[in-house]
Design a protein around this motif. Structure first.
Motif, mmCIF file in Angstrom:
data_model
loop_
_atom_site.group_PDB
_atom_site.id
_atom_site.type_symbol
_atom_site.label_atom_id
_atom_site.label_comp_id
_atom_site.label_asym_id
_atom_site.label_seq_id
_atom_site.Cartn_x
_atom_site.Cartn_y
_atom_site.Cartn_z
ATOM 1 N N LEU A 26 -13.597 -5.666 -12.718
ATOM 2 C CA LEU A 26 -12.968 -5.088 -11.535
ATOM 3 C C LEU A 26 -13.892 -5.202 -10.325
ATOM 4 C CD1 LEU A 26 -10.839 -3.385 -10.034
ATOM 5 C CD2 LEU A 26 -11.972 -1.359 -10.925
ATOM 6 N N ILE A 27 -15.156 -4.883 -10.532
ATOM 7 C CA ILE A 27 -16.100 -4.926 -9.415
ATOM 8 C C ILE A 27 -16.304 -6.375 -8.950
ATOM 9 C CG2 ILE A 27 -18.477 -4.411 -8.728
ATOM 10 C CD1 ILE A 27 -18.299 -1.968 -10.579
ATOM 11 N N ASN A 37 -7.418 -4.135 -15.311
ATOM 12 C CA ASN A 37 -8.849 -4.223 -15.054
ATOM 13 C C ASN A 37 -9.212 -4.980 -13.780
ATOM 14 O OD1 ASN A 37 -8.755 -6.874 -15.730
ATOM 15 N ND2 ASN A 37 -9.800 -6.664 -17.695
ATOM 16 N N THR A 54 -10.795 -4.146 -0.236
ATOM 17 C CA THR A 54 -11.933 -3.290 0.019
ATOM 18 C C THR A 54 -12.369 -2.467 -1.160
ATOM 19 O OG1 THR A 54 -12.688 -1.498 1.439
ATOM 20 C CG2 THR A 54 -10.410 -1.424 0.731
ATOM 21 N N PHE A 55 -13.598 -2.003 -1.106
ATOM 22 C CA PHE A 55 -14.012 -0.956 -2.032
ATOM 23 C C PHE A 55 -15.076 -0.142 -1.321
ATOM 24 C CE2 PHE A 55 -16.200 -4.831 -2.548
ATOM 25 C CZ PHE A 55 -17.526 -4.495 -2.672
ATOM 26 N N ILE A 85 -19.142 5.830 -4.077
ATOM 27 C CA ILE A 85 -18.350 5.548 -2.877
ATOM 28 C C ILE A 85 -16.962 6.161 -3.029
ATOM 29 C CG2 ILE A 85 -17.252 3.728 -1.508
ATOM 30 C CD1 ILE A 85 -19.615 1.898 -2.306
ATOM 31 N N TYR A 86 -16.363 6.002 -4.204
ATOM 32 C CA TYR A 86 -15.013 6.531 -4.413
ATOM 33 C C TYR A 86 -15.038 8.053 -4.575
ATOM 34 C CZ TYR A 86 -10.424 7.480 -6.335
ATOM 35 O OH TYR A 86 -9.178 8.003 -6.546
ATOM 36 N N ARG A 104 0.809 -1.212 0.000
ATOM 37 C CA ARG A 104 0.000 0.000 0.000
ATOM 38 C C ARG A 104 0.855 1.281 0.000
ATOM 39 N NH1 ARG A 104 -3.295 1.387 5.094
ATOM 40 N NH2 ARG A 104 -4.499 -0.490 4.679
ATOM 41 N N ILE A 138 -20.620 2.173 -6.813
ATOM 42 C CA ILE A 138 -19.169 2.072 -6.599
ATOM 43 C C ILE A 138 -18.493 3.409 -6.907
ATOM 44 C CG2 ILE A 138 -17.044 0.913 -7.380
ATOM 45 C CD1 ILE A 138 -18.746 -0.977 -5.854
ATOM 46 N N GLU A 139 -18.942 4.037 -7.984
ATOM 47 C CA GLU A 139 -18.397 5.337 -8.372
ATOM 48 C C GLU A 139 -18.655 6.366 -7.271
ATOM 49 O OE1 GLU A 139 -18.826 6.214 -12.824
ATOM 50 O OE2 GLU A 139 -19.813 7.909 -11.897
ATOM 51 N N THR A 193 -14.114 -8.723 -9.115
ATOM 52 C CA THR A 193 -12.914 -9.107 -8.372
ATOM 53 C C THR A 193 -12.918 -8.501 -6.977
ATOM 54 O OG1 THR A 193 -11.765 -8.969 -10.473
ATOM 55 C CG2 THR A 193 -10.390 -9.208 -8.534
ATOM 56 N N MET A 194 -13.319 -7.232 -6.890
ATOM 57 C CA MET A 194 -13.321 -6.577 -5.584
ATOM 58 C C MET A 194 -14.303 -7.246 -4.629
ATOM 59 S SD MET A 194 -12.681 -2.515 -6.275
ATOM 60 C CE MET A 194 -14.212 -2.169 -7.088
ATOM 61 N N MET A 230 -13.276 8.802 -10.335
ATOM 62 C CA MET A 230 -13.501 7.526 -11.011
ATOM 63 C C MET A 230 -14.557 7.705 -12.085
ATOM 64 S SD MET A 230 -15.082 4.034 -9.398
ATOM 65 C CE MET A 230 -13.746 3.339 -8.462
ATOM 66 N N HIS A 286 -11.384 -4.522 5.316
ATOM 67 C CA HIS A 286 -11.260 -3.158 4.770
ATOM 68 C C HIS A 286 -9.909 -2.537 5.130
ATOM 69 C CE1 HIS A 286 -15.167 -2.907 3.107
ATOM 70 N NE2 HIS A 286 -15.813 -2.999 4.246
ATOM 71 N N MET A 287 -9.502 -2.735 6.390
ATOM 72 C CA MET A 287 -8.266 -2.107 6.843
ATOM 73 C C MET A 287 -7.044 -2.675 6.129
ATOM 74 S SD MET A 287 -9.169 -1.889 10.856
ATOM 75 C CE MET A 287 -7.667 -1.174 11.442
ATOM 76 N N ASN A 288 -7.183 -3.913 5.643
ATOM 77 C CA ASN A 288 -6.061 -4.531 4.944
ATOM 78 C C ASN A 288 -6.201 -4.437 3.421
ATOM 79 O OD1 ASN A 288 -4.056 -5.958 6.892
ATOM 80 N ND2 ASN A 288 -6.092 -6.169 7.792
ATOM 81 N N ASP A 289 -7.038 -3.512 3.003
ATOM 82 C CA ASP A 289 -7.134 -3.154 1.575
ATOM 83 C C ASP A 289 -7.851 -4.160 0.688
ATOM 84 O OD1 ASP A 289 -5.781 -0.923 2.254
ATOM 85 O OD2 ASP A 289 -3.862 -1.551 1.441
ATOM 86 N N PHE A 301 -9.034 2.363 -4.604
ATOM 87 C CA PHE A 301 -9.618 2.327 -3.262
ATOM 88 C C PHE A 301 -8.517 2.167 -2.229
ATOM 89 C CE2 PHE A 301 -13.683 1.404 -5.314
ATOM 90 C CZ PHE A 301 -14.500 2.237 -4.559
ATOM 91 N N SER A 302 -8.550 3.002 -1.223
ATOM 92 C CA SER A 302 -7.581 3.014 -0.127
ATOM 93 C C SER A 302 -6.167 3.366 -0.595
ATOM 94 C CB SER A 302 -7.583 1.712 0.672
ATOM 95 O OG SER A 302 -6.858 0.714 0.014
ATOM 96 N N ARG A 351 -13.462 3.224 4.691
ATOM 97 C CA ARG A 351 -12.898 2.482 5.814
ATOM 98 C C ARG A 351 -13.506 2.882 7.147
ATOM 99 N NH1 ARG A 351 -6.498 1.926 5.393
ATOM 100 N NH2 ARG A 351 -6.734 2.054 7.635
#
Lengths: 264, 273
Positions: free
Chosen positions: B102-103, A239, B234-235, B162-163, A215, B159-160, B105-106, A252, B229-232, A244-245, B238
């Motif tokens: 991507l989503i 992809n 995540t999406f 949230i980011y 990270r 998702i968009e 996978t997340m 985005m 979430h804390m270990n990434d 995120f984070s 936090r």
């Protein structure tokens, strides 16, 4: 073999973090180097690396572990977003020259793919494409621009004919004529901040590179990118990768087939 | 949760549980079932068969000899772990049904990592069943899988949001859909007749302080979710305050230990799938 020692060393020198699950992969690569150099054990090899007994060995090791099989026109859905959104938007905003960075360019497939798309679909747009990679071996390969038939398998027939010449050994060479605005450079992404570039980038590709970073290193690289990007520019990750984070600096943008990031 | 029933009309048809999974689960729940019977059932699904063999041959078991039959794989992992693997397969399939890669996978990374954290927390506490912890945590966000499948465009907008607007998933889902993955998860788990403790985990994973029941699985899933979430993996936005550590009597050292063990397991899972 003491994996932790190697893991720490690679991390300190490159920012790439290989978790325990990648142990076998890394060990295989190291064993290959050890036997190539005719050392008998890991500690001798580690000693060479740490004390730079052979100054180029660290580069050789990086070359070995970052070998990535890549190919032309990888991830078509993302490239479609370039064609349908990114390039038209750049033209609309009055840009005359597009500066593109292919970060972690490997042997140049991505850089040349972008060159072909721009030439074919946006002939009015001038461009400079820079590919960079930590491995001097792949950078040399990118200069040479000779590819296997596997690497060019997704190149449309007409483009293959126009941009490549077949060689006797069955591979394909990207024409020198079309290489003029595509340059390559060996550079560690962690040292991007100090790299002098003549202009900020309008588009950065960094696909399947940050997967090797932890990270902190990801954050550092992304913030270096941010500092080197022009207003209203774009960042494209692999992809399966997201910010995120990692960073909140970008916006985005989601399209039916791909997610990209915009720097305002 | 009354309102949840009104949501059905808006979300459309809930995905059915695949027959092979349902039948295999039934068999695995019956300790008198023979491994041969379970194998027959599992072999009906090629994907599931490959999935089980991959797990058995992964670093998780560290065997030198290749595991080439489902029956050997199940004997090796035991019925309880086999149930976990089946559930992992089930959720992975749901998450991969539609939408952006991507989503997908997340979602999968977050689910499997939460499940691994939960298993390690349960193993550490010794008071909770670690496979139940794994399964319930694996399914805590299953509602998001349904959203991605049935409301693909809306979910991608979520998702968009949230980011770009720094919202959490609940806020973003409410603003776009008017309901959340929690209600959908509840509906799906009830519809699939999953156990009460799993349904509770789904309902309370965002508001563990409102849970009055006895089950440890609820605070475990809630904590595992935050650790993920804390270990990434995540999406989502936090959350950093860990109320559950008090409920479960865990020290910071315990958390470090759990994290270290879980991350190893997670990386192995992510490598095989």
């Amino acid at each position: 073999m003491e994996f932790k020692e190697l893991q720490d060393f690679i991390y300190q020198k490159s920012g790439m973090f290989f978790p325990l699950s990648r142990k076998n992969y890394i060990e295989q690569k190291v064993i290959k180097r050890i036997s190539f150099l005719h050392y008998s054990n890991f500690q001798d090899y580690m000693n060479v690396l740490k004390n730079e007994l052979i100054r180029t060995e660290i580069i050789n090791l990086f070359n070995e572990i970052t070998v990535n099989e890549t190919f032309f026109f990888r991830d078509l859905p993302q490239l479609e977003v370039l064609e349908k959104h990114v390039f038209p938007e750049s033209i609309k905003s009055g840009k005359k020259v597009l500066n593109v960075l292919s970060a972690g360019c490997s042997s140049g497939e991505e850089a040349y793919t972008i060159a072909m798309i721009l030439r074919e679909k946006f002939p009015q747009m001038a461009y400079n494409i820079l590919g960079m990679d930590i491995s001097d071996l792949v950078v040399a390969k990118a200069f040479r621009a000779e590819y296997t038939d596997y690497a060019v398998r997704f190149v449309p027939k007409d483009l293959l004919k126009k941009y490549f010449s077949p060689l006797d050994n069955g591979s394909f060479k990207f024409h020198d004529h079309y290489k003029s605005n595509v340059k390559f450079q060996k550079l560690n992404l962690m040292e991007l901040d100090n790299a002098p570039f003549s202009a900020n980038f309008d588009l950065i590709f960094c696909r399947y590179v940050l997967i090797y970073f932890d990270r902190d290193s990801k954050q550092k690289v992304i913030s270096s990118f941010y500092g080197k990007m022009a207003n209203n520019s774009y960042l494209i990750l692999g992809n399966s990768e997201s910010l995120f984070s990692i960073s909140n600096d970008f916006k985005m943008l989601h399209f039916p087939s791909a997610i990209i990031y915009n720097r305002k | 949760m009354e309102k949840a029933r009104d949501v059905v009309a808006k979300i459309g048809e809930l995905p059915p549980i695949p027959a092979v999974i349902l039948e295999s689960m039934k068999l695995l729940n019956d300790p008198s079932t023979t491994v041969k019977k379970i194998q027959e059932q599992i072999l009906l699904d090629q994907g599931l068969t490959a999935f089980i063999l991959k797990v058995a041959n992964s670093a998780l078991y560290g065997l030198r000899k290749e595991v080439s039959t489902v029956s050997y794989a199940i004997n090796l992992m035991g019925y309880n772990t086999a149930r976990s693997i089946l559930t992992a397969y089930l959720s992975k399939n749901l998450y991969s049904a539609r939408g952006n890669k991507l989503i997908q996978t997340m979602l999968w990374k977050h689910s499997i990592s939460t499940a691994c954290f939960a298993r390690k927390i349960a193993e550490h506490l010794k008071k909770a069943n670690s496979e139940e912890a794994f399964i319930s945590s694996l399914l805590h966000d299953i509602g998001k899988g349904v959203l991605l499948k049935n409301k693909t465009d809306e979910f991608e907008k979520i998702i968009e949001l949230i980011y770009n607007d720094n919202m959490n998933s609940i806020e973003a889902e409410r603003s776009i859909l008017g309901f959340t993955h929690v209600e959908i998860g509840f509906l799906l788990m009830t519809n699939w007749r999953f156990s009460e403790s799993i349904v509770e985990t789904v309902i309370y994973h965002h508001n563990v302080q409102e849970y009055n029941g006895e089950s440890l699985l609820v605070p475990i899933a809630s904590l595992a979710n935050k650790l993920s979430h804390m270990n990434d993996y995540t999406f989502d936005k936090r959350v950093d305050e860990l109320l559950e550590t008090q409920m479960l009597h865990l020290s910071n050292d315990d958390l470090d230990d759990i994290t270290k063990k879980a991350v190893q397991e997670i990386e192995t899972y992510l490598e095989i799938f």
